[in-house]
Structure formats: structure tokens, C-alpha cells
Design a protein around this motif. Structure first.
Motif, PDB file in Angstrom:
ATOM      1  N   PRO A   7       0.893  -1.179   0.095  1.00  0.00           N
ATOM      2  CA  PRO A   7      -0.400  -0.016  -0.314  1.00  0.00           C
ATOM      3  C   PRO A   7       0.947   1.606   0.461  1.00  0.00           C
ATOM      4  O   PRO A   7       0.275   1.918  -0.659  1.00  0.00           O
ATOM      5  N   PHE A   8       1.945   1.074   0.601  1.00  0.00           N
ATOM      6  CA  PHE A   8       2.750   2.001   0.369  1.00  0.00           C
ATOM      7  C   PHE A   8       3.098   2.740  -1.036  1.00  0.00           C
ATOM      8  O   PHE A   8       3.219   3.692  -1.156  1.00  0.00           O
ATOM      9  N   ALA A  10       2.284   1.284  -3.885  1.00  0.00           N
ATOM     10  CA  ALA A  10       0.390   2.077  -4.200  1.00  0.00           C
ATOM     11  C   ALA A  10      -0.158   3.777  -4.175  1.00  0.00           C
ATOM     12  O   ALA A  10       0.007   4.684  -4.727  1.00  0.00           O
ATOM     13  N   THR A  11       0.917   4.409  -2.792  1.00  0.00           N
ATOM     14  CA  THR A  11       0.434   5.567  -2.632  1.00  0.00           C
ATOM     15  C   THR A  11       1.232   6.318  -2.988  1.00  0.00           C
ATOM     16  O   THR A  11       1.218   7.524  -3.915  1.00  0.00           O
ATOM     17  N   TRP A  14      -0.447   6.516  -6.945  1.00  0.00           N
ATOM     18  CA  TRP A  14      -0.984   7.464  -6.560  1.00  0.00           C
ATOM     19  C   TRP A  14      -0.934   9.082  -6.496  1.00  0.00           C
ATOM     20  O   TRP A  14      -1.280   9.509  -7.406  1.00  0.00           O
ATOM     21  N   HIS A  44       3.979  -2.427  -7.870  1.00  0.00           N
ATOM     22  CA  HIS A  44       2.544  -0.979  -7.740  1.00  0.00           C
ATOM     23  C   HIS A  44       2.821   0.029  -8.343  1.00  0.00           C
ATOM     24  O   HIS A  44       1.896   0.785  -8.348  1.00  0.00           O
ATOM     25  N   ALA A  45       3.956   0.298  -8.455  1.00  0.00           N
ATOM     26  CA  ALA A  45       4.503   1.959  -9.212  1.00  0.00           C
ATOM     27  C   ALA A  45       6.075   1.943  -9.829  1.00  0.00           C
ATOM     28  O   ALA A  45       6.324   2.924  -9.927  1.00  0.00           O
ATOM     29  N   ARG A 131      -5.054   2.465   2.445  1.00  0.00           N
ATOM     30  CA  ARG A 131      -5.019   2.084   0.477  1.00  0.00           C
ATOM     31  C   ARG A 131      -4.570   3.396   0.343  1.00  0.00           C
ATOM     32  O   ARG A 131      -4.636   4.985   1.202  1.00  0.00           O
ATOM     33  N   PRO A 132      -4.487   3.054  -1.243  1.00  0.00           N
ATOM     34  CA  PRO A 132      -3.584   4.339  -1.750  1.00  0.00           C
ATOM     35  C   PRO A 132      -4.495   5.586  -1.785  1.00  0.00           C
ATOM     36  O   PRO A 132      -4.287   6.866  -1.898  1.00  0.00           O
ATOM     37  N   GLU A 133      -5.999   5.351  -1.645  1.00  0.00           N
ATOM     38  CA  GLU A 133      -7.215   6.439  -1.901  1.00  0.00           C
ATOM     39  C   GLU A 133      -7.757   6.978  -0.641  1.00  0.00           C
ATOM     40  O   GLU A 133      -8.059   8.168  -0.867  1.00  0.00           O
ATOM     41  N   LEU A 135      -4.490   7.255   2.296  1.00  0.00           N
ATOM     42  CA  LEU A 135      -3.332   7.383   2.193  1.00  0.00           C
ATOM     43  C   LEU A 135      -2.841   8.978   1.558  1.00  0.00           C
ATOM     44  O   LEU A 135      -2.710  10.221   1.927  1.00  0.00           O
ATOM     45  N   GLY A 136      -3.033   8.361  -0.280  1.00  0.00           N
ATOM     46  CA  GLY A 136      -2.842   9.500  -0.413  1.00  0.00           C
ATOM     47  C   GLY A 136      -3.135  11.417  -0.699  1.00  0.00           C
ATOM     48  O   GLY A 136      -2.487  12.186  -0.954  1.00  0.00           O
TER      49      GLY A 136
END
Length: 185
Positions: A7-8, A10-11, A14, A44-45, A131-133, A135-136
Motif C-alpha cells: 500500500p505504501f 501504491a500510494t 497515486w 505497484h509503482a 489504501r492509496p486512495e 493515504l494519498g
């Protein structure tokens, strides 16, 4: 890092999609953490430039404008360098369920800055909120927060509370112990 790495990462993706001018630095505690986060970034990134540094967490924190931090001593380190942060915490799913179902968590906050302040200074996210949506936007809000000076003042207060001249107090405690031992003889 196994629960927070994906998740980090993916953030990071994002944030990069929305603010490509942002730079990303991730201090790694050890080789295993680095390898795990490299895998998470690749999955993820991919293509987002992230500078991984071995150790040097305090330098990275001092240089940053905002930090995404795993709950634990890293939140205290981030507070002591007076940086806005977003805190994330994940445990095994069964553990999380037991914590919730058995109502074992008795505190409103879990990060050091919030616990020490006795109020919500920085946002905290637990389990499925990581989740990125989530945390972002929280990171962007911390980055752009209009009350940044008030946050820094609160973090300075925490720092001063913790300092309390610990070296002098420890030396005094040792001297008192020695004096008490001599008095017994």
C-alpha cells in the motif's frame, strides 16, 4: 514491511499520478526491508522514481516536507524532527478482528505524537484504511496544511516534554542509589 510495502508503494504511484513534481525518498532499515520494498515498488509503482537509502532515516525525515510512516518508533522520530506525517498500521487480519471483536484497544490513538499530545495531531489509518486512495489525499492534506506552524509548535512541545534533561536525571538517580547503598552498610 510485508503488510505496508504494497500500500505504501501504491500510494507513491497515486501521488505521482496527481503531483508528478513530488520527489520520493524511502529510508530502508535493512537489506530485507529494501528487497521487500523494491518488489512492492515494481508491482505497484513501476516507473515512479523513488530513491531508496540505506539507514539515514533521520536525514531523510529532516529533508522531507511530509512523511508516510509505519506506526511505531518511526512516528516518534518523525515528530522529533517536527515533520507532518500520515501514520499507517496493519496487523494480521485475524489479529485485527480479535482486537475489534474483543474490544482490546482502549485508546483513541495509536501513534506516538497523538498519544503524547492527548489529541489527534496527525492522521492515523488502521488495517483496511491503509489504501492509496485514503493515504494519498491525507498526505496531500498534510503537505498543504494551512496550520503547519501550529503542528510544528505542538511537536516542539512534545520534544521539550520528552527531553527533560534525561542525562542529568539519570546521573542523579545513580548517585542517589549509590548513596542509599552506602547508608545501608
Amino acid at each position: 514491511m510485508s503488510r505496508l510495502g504494497p500500500p505504501f508503494a501504491a500510494t507513491v504511484a497515486w501521488l505521482h499520478a496527481r503531483r508528478p513534481e513530488l520527489g520520493f525518498v524511502a529510508p530502508m532499515a535493512n537489506a530485507a526491508a529494501r528487497a521487500g520494498f523494491e518488489r512492492a515498488l515494481a508491482a505497484h509503482a513501476g516507473g515512479v522514481p523513488v530513491r531508496l537509502v540505506d539507514g539515514r532515516a533521520q536525514e531523510a525525515l529532516a529533508a522531507c516536507d511530509v512523511a508516510l510512516v509505519a506506526s511505531g518508533t518511526a512516528t516518534l522520530e518523525t515528530a522529533l524532527v517536527k515533520r507532518p506525517m500520515v501514520v499507517a498500521y496493519r496487523v494480521a487480519p485475524l489479529t485485527a478482528r480479535l482486537l475489534r471483536d474483543l474490544k482490546l484497544v482502549k485508546t483513541a490513538h495509536f501513534s506516538h505524537p497523538n498519544l503524547l499530545a492527548g489529541r489527534a495531531l496527525v492522521p492515523e489509518y488502521f488495517q483496511e484504511q491503509v489504501r492509496p486512495e485514503v493515504l494519498g489525499p491525507a498526505l496531500l492534506a498534510q503537505l498543504d496544511r494551512p496550520d503547519r506552524a501550529a503542528l510544528v509548535d505542538a511537536l516542539v512541545g512534545i520534544h521539550l516534554t520528552l527531553r527533560r534533561d534525561a542525562s542529568r536525571r539519570a546521573a542523579e538517580a545513580v548517585l542517589e542509589l549509590l548513596a542509599a547503598r552506602r547508608a545501608i552498610r
